[in-house]
Design an enzyme around this catalytic site. Structure first.
Site, PDB file in Angstrom:
ATOM      1  N   GLY A 158       0.796  -1.216   0.000  1.00 54.62           N
ATOM      2  CA  GLY A 158       0.000   0.000   0.000  1.00 54.62           C
ATOM      3  C   GLY A 158       0.833   1.273   0.000  1.00 54.62           C
ATOM      4  O   GLY A 158       2.044   1.239  -0.175  1.00 54.62           O
ATOM      5  N   HIS A 190       4.891   1.764  -7.918  1.00 51.47           N
ATOM      6  CA  HIS A 190       3.889   0.690  -7.918  1.00 51.47           C
ATOM      7  C   HIS A 190       3.087   0.695  -9.215  1.00 51.47           C
ATOM      8  O   HIS A 190       2.776  -0.354  -9.777  1.00 51.47           O
ATOM      9  CB  HIS A 190       2.916   0.874  -6.744  1.00 51.47           C
ATOM     10  N   GLY A 210       9.275  -5.146  -8.086  1.00 53.63           N
ATOM     11  CA  GLY A 210      10.164  -4.053  -8.438  1.00 53.63           C
ATOM     12  C   GLY A 210      11.618  -4.422  -8.179  1.00 53.63           C
ATOM     13  O   GLY A 210      11.935  -5.053  -7.168  1.00 53.63           O
ATOM     14  N   LYS A 215      13.831  -2.389  -7.385  1.00 52.06           N
ATOM     15  CA  LYS A 215      14.382  -1.616  -6.271  1.00 52.06           C
ATOM     16  C   LYS A 215      14.657  -2.553  -5.102  1.00 52.06           C
ATOM     17  O   LYS A 215      15.693  -2.445  -4.442  1.00 52.06           O
ATOM     18  CB  LYS A 215      13.440  -0.504  -5.845  1.00 52.06           C
TER      19      LYS A 215
END
Lengths: 320, 320
Positions: free
Chosen positions: B39, B45, B182, B184
């Site tokens: 979230g 995202h 992701g 990251k």
């Protein structure tokens, strides 16, 4: 000839082919039921097949997997002498008339190259027959951390890690709706139930009752490795369990007394006891008094063979 | 109105309802693509959502899960201050026009009762924010044992165990064909790839490129917890990584020199370095020389916020 061919199981060796087969059956409206085995099948396994059919209300496609899983054996254990008879297994499964496919992959794990980084022994010193593979080998393990302790987990520290992991893999390859496990491997069955609950597998787990020889010995692929003499001695296991249940039902609910009696019976028969424990049925927590549903679990060596057995006790006379 | 309604994601809170929804989409011939999040969504995202659409050749139903997973946080970490904005998240997802469902379960784990046997801390002392639950609580963990070590695993020993486990659960509930992570969270992405390979999940894992703010800061839900001053200082992370890549492409391939330079830059900017490592892209094994595809990974504290970032280096000038 045509009718017989319907009952001949399809033999599938490839993971992707297995998954495709399974998805096709589901697209046809059938439930897929998996019976995982390590082969050398006996009546106990065939009872799991029957349980798989019985568990499904509608049409069902039963898959029996045959895979001797190296990751649940320690290097000191009996992987090398574990019996096998693939042709015999196929004949027995065909004779049931209800097995649609046999999944028998040559290997289920990714093996590494010797020059890569080693994954061996990073799990707190736990090493199985898989883990000399090194390199970029398999390194993902499913552990049911509380239930895997105690009982067989004490003397076989790699066992349930290997079982949970290979069953998770089989679940992901076969994608069954139902999977059947024998209650002879009681702790294993409870561990699989817990794994399915905790990891949200959409699979109904069926626990199937122990099947015994006429003389009471619980069926096991390992029984074939017993000498005639040791096999006679090993009857003390089922005998002591039945006696214990009788005593419990007659009001003798002190676990220690019951356990002492079983240890004495097994030892006098010439067995070497690994453990005798009385535990709660779902949590496998030891009980001092058998005042709730519990199970008496036994592991003992007869000659070079380690045998396990158990008996469920729903209630003692003091409950009634 | 009708057209807009098509783009409004269906909000699903129940596991069984989620699985039913997902199976219906597949029965309609759609691939199901999952984007797992915690979230407080940002452009990073939303780029995962785009990647999910791009990954599927045919029609696709994109599911975004929003679940703040307690088992990947240690009790000392920032679970309590992790930002959230569910209404904002829903608006952003609706605005993409391509998200079919949002899966936001109130809880994903079975919690125990205090009087039952405790499962806490049996995993070699590893305890997360989940594990004060006790009793018959969740006790099954998926661990990718070699890859979970090192990098973020050193300072966050519960983290990857919690990530792998919750992702396995989400996979079993949503049953996606594709899942997007992701890059990251580089180590996380590699760990999920390895878990999928090792446990035979029938899921294609897509690694999606890092999305950065205009000034270079890698997007993160935690950025909102940075003070203005710390946010300025934190720009040293991306700057030092870009400089390192430039140096590497100009022939400076000694890892230690590159790492020293990054540590110096971050420290001078006022950051507290957790780690700077240069590792092989797939195995995450540290390299002394950057003579193969590798990745520079950084974790550093700025104020009370721990930030991570990385940069992939495919080849240095000495390779060319």
């Amino acid at each position: 000839m045509a009718a017989a061919a319907v009952h001949e199981p399809e033999v599938i060796r490839d993971k992707a082919a297995m998954r495709t087969w399974s998805r096709r059956r589901r697209a046809e409206g059938k439930a897929v039921a998996l019976v995982p085995t390590m082969g050398f099948l006996h009546e106990g396994h065939l009872s799991l097949v029957s349980a798989a059919v019985a568990a499904s209300a509608g049409p069902v496609a039963v898959v029996v997997s045959i895979y001797l899983n190296p990751s649940q054996f320690a290097p000191t254990e009996d992987l090398a002498t574990y019996p096998s008879d693939f042709a015999g297994d196929l004949r027995k499964l065909a004779a049931t008339g209800v097995v649609a496919a046999v999944f028998c992959p040559p290997d289920l794990y990714v093996r590494g190259s010797a020059d890569g980084p080693s994954a061996a022994g990073v799990s707190g010193g736990v090493v199985s027959c898989l883990e000399d593979a090194g390199g970029h080998a398999h390194e993902t393990w499913v552990r049911v951390e509380r239930l895997e302790k105690g009982l067989c987990g004490s003397s076989r520290p790699v066992f349930f890690r290997g079982v949970a992991t290979v069953v998770a893999k089989l679940f992901n390859v076969v994608e069954p709706d139902v999977a059947v496990f024998g209650k002879k491997d009681y702790q294993q069955w409870r561990i699989i139930c817990r794994m399915v609950r905790d990891l949200d597998f959409a699979i109904q787990i069926v626990g199937s009752e122990i099947v015994r020889e006429a003389d009471g010995l619980a069926m096991s692929s390992r029984n074939v490795n017993l000498s005639h003499e040791d096999r006679e001695k090993a009857l003390s296991i089922s005998r002591s369990l039945v006696d214990a249940r009788t005593a419990a039902l007659n009001g003798s609910n002190h676990s220690q007394q019951i356990k002492d009696q079983i240890v004495q019976t097994l030892t006098e028969a010439g067995g070497q006891v690994d453990y005798v424990e009385i535990v709660e049925q779902e949590s496998l927590v030891p009980v001092e008094r058998m005042d709730r549903p519990c199970v008496i679990c036994v592991a003992a060596w007869f000659g070079k063979v380690r045998l396990i057995d158990n008996i469920e006790i729903q209630s003692t006379s003091s409950d009634r």
